[in-house]
Design an enzyme around this catalytic site. Structure first.
Site, PDB file in Angstrom:
ATOM      1  N   TYR A  80      77.320  32.334  51.160  1.00  0.00           N
ATOM      2  CA  TYR A  80      78.074  31.441  50.347  1.00  0.00           C
ATOM      3  C   TYR A  80      79.385  32.317  50.406  1.00  0.00           C
ATOM      4  O   TYR A  80      80.880  30.944  50.166  1.00  0.00           O
ATOM      5  CB  TYR A  80      77.944  32.314  48.922  1.00  0.00           C
ATOM      6  CG  TYR A  80      78.361  31.670  47.459  1.00  0.00           C
ATOM      7  CD1 TYR A  80      78.854  30.513  46.949  1.00  0.00           C
ATOM      8  CD2 TYR A  80      79.336  32.755  46.795  1.00  0.00           C
ATOM      9  CE1 TYR A  80      79.205  29.887  45.622  1.00  0.00           C
ATOM     10  CE2 TYR A  80      80.140  32.054  45.731  1.00  0.00           C
ATOM     11  CZ  TYR A  80      80.154  30.763  45.461  1.00  0.00           C
ATOM     12  OH  TYR A  80      81.151  30.618  44.466  1.00  0.00           O
TER      13      TYR A  80
ATOM     14  N   TYR B 133      86.395  22.616  37.148  1.00  0.00           N
ATOM     15  CA  TYR B 133      85.845  23.773  36.881  1.00  0.00           C
ATOM     16  C   TYR B 133      85.912  23.197  35.009  1.00  0.00           C
ATOM     17  O   TYR B 133      85.584  21.785  34.831  1.00  0.00           O
ATOM     18  CB  TYR B 133      86.633  25.137  36.580  1.00  0.00           C
ATOM     19  CG  TYR B 133      87.045  25.684  37.816  1.00  0.00           C
ATOM     20  CD1 TYR B 133      85.578  25.788  38.570  1.00  0.00           C
ATOM     21  CD2 TYR B 133      88.241  25.924  38.446  1.00  0.00           C
ATOM     22  CE1 TYR B 133      85.854  26.058  40.200  1.00  0.00           C
ATOM     23  CE2 TYR B 133      88.208  26.483  40.831  1.00  0.00           C
ATOM     24  CZ  TYR B 133      87.395  26.431  41.248  1.00  0.00           C
ATOM     25  OH  TYR B 133      86.886  26.557  41.746  1.00  0.00           O
TER      26      TYR B 133
ATOM     27  N   LYS C 299      81.989  24.122  47.930  1.00  0.00           N
ATOM     28  CA  LYS C 299      81.597  24.080  47.514  1.00  0.00           C
ATOM     29  C   LYS C 299      80.485  21.813  47.337  1.00  0.00           C
ATOM     30  O   LYS C 299      79.085  22.040  46.983  1.00  0.00           O
ATOM     31  CB  LYS C 299      81.095  24.042  45.907  1.00  0.00           C
ATOM     32  CG  LYS C 299      81.095  25.440  45.193  1.00  0.00           C
ATOM     33  CD  LYS C 299      82.131  25.469  43.960  1.00  0.00           C
ATOM     34  CE  LYS C 299      81.982  27.290  43.991  1.00  0.00           C
ATOM     35  NZ  LYS C 299      82.375  27.696  43.041  1.00  0.00           N
TER      36      LYS C 299
ATOM     37  N   SER D 178      86.383  26.947  46.616  1.00  0.00           N
ATOM     38  CA  SER D 178      85.299  25.935  46.117  1.00  0.00           C
ATOM     39  C   SER D 178      85.265  24.739  46.613  1.00  0.00           C
ATOM     40  O   SER D 178      84.093  24.086  46.351  1.00  0.00           O
ATOM     41  CB  SER D 178      85.418  26.449  44.700  1.00  0.00           C
ATOM     42  OG  SER D 178      85.809  27.449  44.152  1.00  0.00           O
TER      43      SER D 178
ATOM     44  N   VAL E 258      90.182  28.170  44.665  1.00  0.00           N
ATOM     45  CA  VAL E 258      91.196  28.973  43.981  1.00  0.00           C
ATOM     46  C   VAL E 258      92.481  29.453  45.295  1.00  0.00           C
ATOM     47  O   VAL E 258      93.376  29.781  44.628  1.00  0.00           O
ATOM     48  CB  VAL E 258      90.729  30.588  43.501  1.00  0.00           C
ATOM     49  CG1 VAL E 258      89.989  29.675  42.605  1.00  0.00           C
ATOM     50  CG2 VAL E 258      89.471  31.186  44.317  1.00  0.00           C
TER      51      VAL E 258
END
Lengths: 306, 306, 306, 306
Positions: free
Chosen positions: D190, D242, D67, D64, D260
């Site tokens: 993605y 998160y 992102k 992530s 992660v």
């Protein structure tokens, strides 16, 4: 009082002024273009009498009413344990296509009559039948005693073009391990089932097994056991009208199932099967004039399950 | 087949092994100390026959079963519009005391049988009756033909000591403008209603008006109109068993109402009123052995609404 | 560039046209009647300079800004473990007074700046202080170097008259075992804290300990440890603006806390404390012109934490 | 105090005992098989010094963290209005892959760092770039000054095999009209972004533009405007970890983003860029030992944004 053609005709005239106060389903063009003035009713007694009024012989898209037929098929292919571990038997308390409850309850749909539950049933049929679409059509032709029943291909294709939310539902259930096949073919079958065209007369005949302890009225062929017939009626009574099941029970007092095509079937166990059609829907997605017609019929006949 | 004492006794013995697999309500001490071995059943026919087995004559805390009685009183004091704008008629799809749905739906409870809905009914009784608690007691004494019915003051006081969640529910509805009186006195009345003590025999007699088109079987006094009787049965069928209404309809097939004291009443409209009692509950808060007894009774008698 | 009176005056004129596009809080009359044309700003540097413009000397209801003061008091009375097991440190992602998340998360509020969290803090102060209301007032008088600070009794009483939702929140937390005192007195203290009246000048002085590593700028008295000061700023940055914390960080880039009275405080750690006031609110409940003034000030000074 | 290799080594030894108390991501085999004993840290100052300890030179799956890179690219291709009407800027208050909020908020994800938001960004890149996957790779190679950066094809393929929930998210956004391309190719891009492999050293170099007002430290090339750099840091501070953003701000006090794979980047604006790696995660999905190492580093250096 027993139903007769005059009673049905009078009821249709009484509810006709409601036309204009509801809203025809318009999420796909094929449904949106149906005339909102259609209005029909058919009552099929367990003695084999068919009483009709209005546009009772014109076929329309049965949409979610097909979910009862798919479930009936699945109950013949799976043991109760197999079936009910994948889908619940409780009213949903939320809109028919909501994903919130589905996520909270770990991908197990509340019941087989909300979209998620019907998609699970379609997935289960896909796993056990080599040609589920053909098989369902044959089943409906037999039940309706009408060999000319067809899928409306335009409606099915149009639904497929607007299937994003149902795809989301199916993928979410797959993420929870509650979906066995590829999503697209299962949705395609699901939409075909919704695109079956039947008239009120066809529908009343088709569902007569639920009024007749599991056997077709015409010919007596057993479709489900007597217990399964009771169970199906129980599911219809608590979950058959989306988020309006309580209101329908309160007003009409019969197990029933609606579709966004404007059809509703209703059962008086041991007595008769009823089908109505009026395309305009209320806020819960149930036929506005159709529900009212059933309420009046229940009153006039003095018949309900309560 | 007609029910008789042998049938009832046999059913009780058949379900007795379930005792030990459920859980007695223990959120208040007064309920927790009831013996989990109690087991009783009473069937009261529309012909006036009372058939019993087991601990059918022992009074217990009827808890949520009282919600039907309060609603029945309210239906006599308010017009349908007044009543149903403050509480819905739909199954909740969530636990009986959840506040999530209540907030999402702007303080209008889903139905009169979840806590929020019953508290609204208590608020409405408070607004129109000068002594609602006394009035409810007189009503139950009349219905049960038992002048000795009392509130269990220990249970009522104990509930009041554990009323935080119900107070939260009441205040939230007040915040949405759907509550007219002070919270504490209304909750106090609500808990007294829950603390009424009745036996299975009392209960079967009390609810006979729902099996008999609105009139008491004993003496024939009209309690509600025939239409209201239908409506009450419809509400019981879709909302009477918390989050287990669908399962109950599927298995038992009768309108019913349960309480966490372990009692359940069930109605066969036009035929009979049934009450069972077994204190251990299933995960939805309904009597475990009681539900099973009703399922067997429905099968053996071949009677259900479906 | 360093802030000066001209810069502040220019910024106020630049944001003044926003007046009329927001909405003054009107849930209690005492707030609704404040003129929407009030507009003030004060910057208090760590060097002790106070720079002001507009209505910077007029006291107003600080409302939720008081939650930072209550939390600061509680951090001095409880160990971190004691405090943070009863309230979280995460943004809520929902409206400041929603109960949905509170129920899902078992009565533990997301953070001390939503209502539920601030009510927990009030409950904790009640448990450890003999006169929490008097104590908080003394604390604010000391921090603001203003011995004339008072509670607005009319506002506090008016809030108490409209406290149903907050009572519902408190009772729900009590039902989950996360509330130790009687609900009403705790709410009364909570509303009094919200009803403190301070001017922008008072506020900038009051919160200077957060810009100055835990010590008051005026006199240097230590209020919290340096670590606690960092922690408080972190909580302000992630949770200080209800459901608009992300937007505020994106536009202004300073830890801050708003109140529905139209005040906002913002901190530049190591540098200065800012307070603005304009009663009209945006959809998240934060001062519309106040936020814009802070954004312009951040740009003009070239100062933010990012 | 300035960071040096001894400080970093000491910190790693201090946090090493945490290994064994977290849980390596195991939803795909390729991640599950990474040794849980890996532990590395790199600090890259705005003066161009790279200080490292442990496994700082070993590449791992950034997941992530990518992102932030995709969002940076999108901010160069779209106007702010275009971008922020499709994705929000607020913390989510729910697990990173929950669909409940997404449905309630009509298909607009809360922020670009939860899965739904990052998938929207991928959809937007797909719409404006002819070869988005190649373009992202070139971008990362430039930022990291490492021409050998690659996608881990095994990880990307494995993610694609477990993409049901992300497919559900994408289809749901499409159902709300907030998705422009075909779902599968967008998800494929993605997942490739998530499968980029970088070491702590690479990561610290890659994100130096966020510590340096929008310009790469090495060479000074401008990547985003100074304002955009502030905005990105603000988004990291409120939404980067998160459902643990508040806790991270409270303990570490720096804008950051986790993956992660066990990596976390953290920014001290105007000062330095930090990357840590330890594969075991806490309950929110953030590196357990990595977070602790950053907390210690923040304390030892006396540096944070608060």
């Amino acid at each position: 009082m027993k139903p007769n053609a005059e009673m049905l005709t009078a009821i249709l005239e009484e509810v006709r002024p409601l036309i204009g106060q509801g809203k025809v389903a318009d999420y796909i063009p094929a449904l949106a273009k149906v005339s909102n003035h259609k209005l029909g009713i058919a009552v099929y007694t367990n003695q084999g009498d068919m009483i009709t009024a209005g546009d009772a012989h014109e076929a329309f898209s049965i949409q979610s009413i097909s979910k009862v037929l798919s479930l009936t098929l699945a109950m013949g292919l799976y043991l109760p344990n197999e079936l009910w571990q994948r889908v619940g038997k409780e009213p949903s308390g939320q809109a028919f296509n909501s994903m919130i409850q589905l996520e909270m309850e770990q991908g197990i749909p509340r019941n087989p009559f909300i979209n998620a539950g019907a998609i699970i049933v379609a997935d289960m049929l896909q796993s056990r039948l080599s040609a589920p679409r053909q098989r369902l059509l044959e089943f409906v032709r037999k039940l309706s005693s009408n060999p000319h029943v067809v899928y409306d291909k335009v409606v099915a294709a149009s639904e497929m073009m607007h299937s994003d939310r149902n795809a989301a539902i199916a993928y979410l259930m797959r993420a929870f391990g509650n979906f066995d096949n590829e999503v697209i073919p299962v949705l395609n079958n699901y939409f075909h089932a919704c695109a079956i065209k039947l008239s009120c007369v066809d529908l009343a005949r088709t569902f007569s097994y639920l009024a007749n302890k599991g056997c077709m009225v015409d010919g007596g062929k057993r479709i489900v056991t007597e217990t399964q017939s009771k169970q199906l009626n129980a599911l219809l009574a608590t979950c058959g009208l989306y988020d309006g099941a309580g209101e329908f029970a309160y007003r009409v007092g019969m197990p029933g199932k609606s579709g966004v095509g404007g059809g509703i079937i209703a059962i008086v166990p041991g007595d008769m099967t009823i089908a109505v059609w009026s395309p305009e829907l209320d806020r819960s997605g149930n036929s506005l004039a159709g529900t009212q017609a059933l309420e009046l019929l229940s009153e006039r006949m003095g018949r309900s399950i309560f």
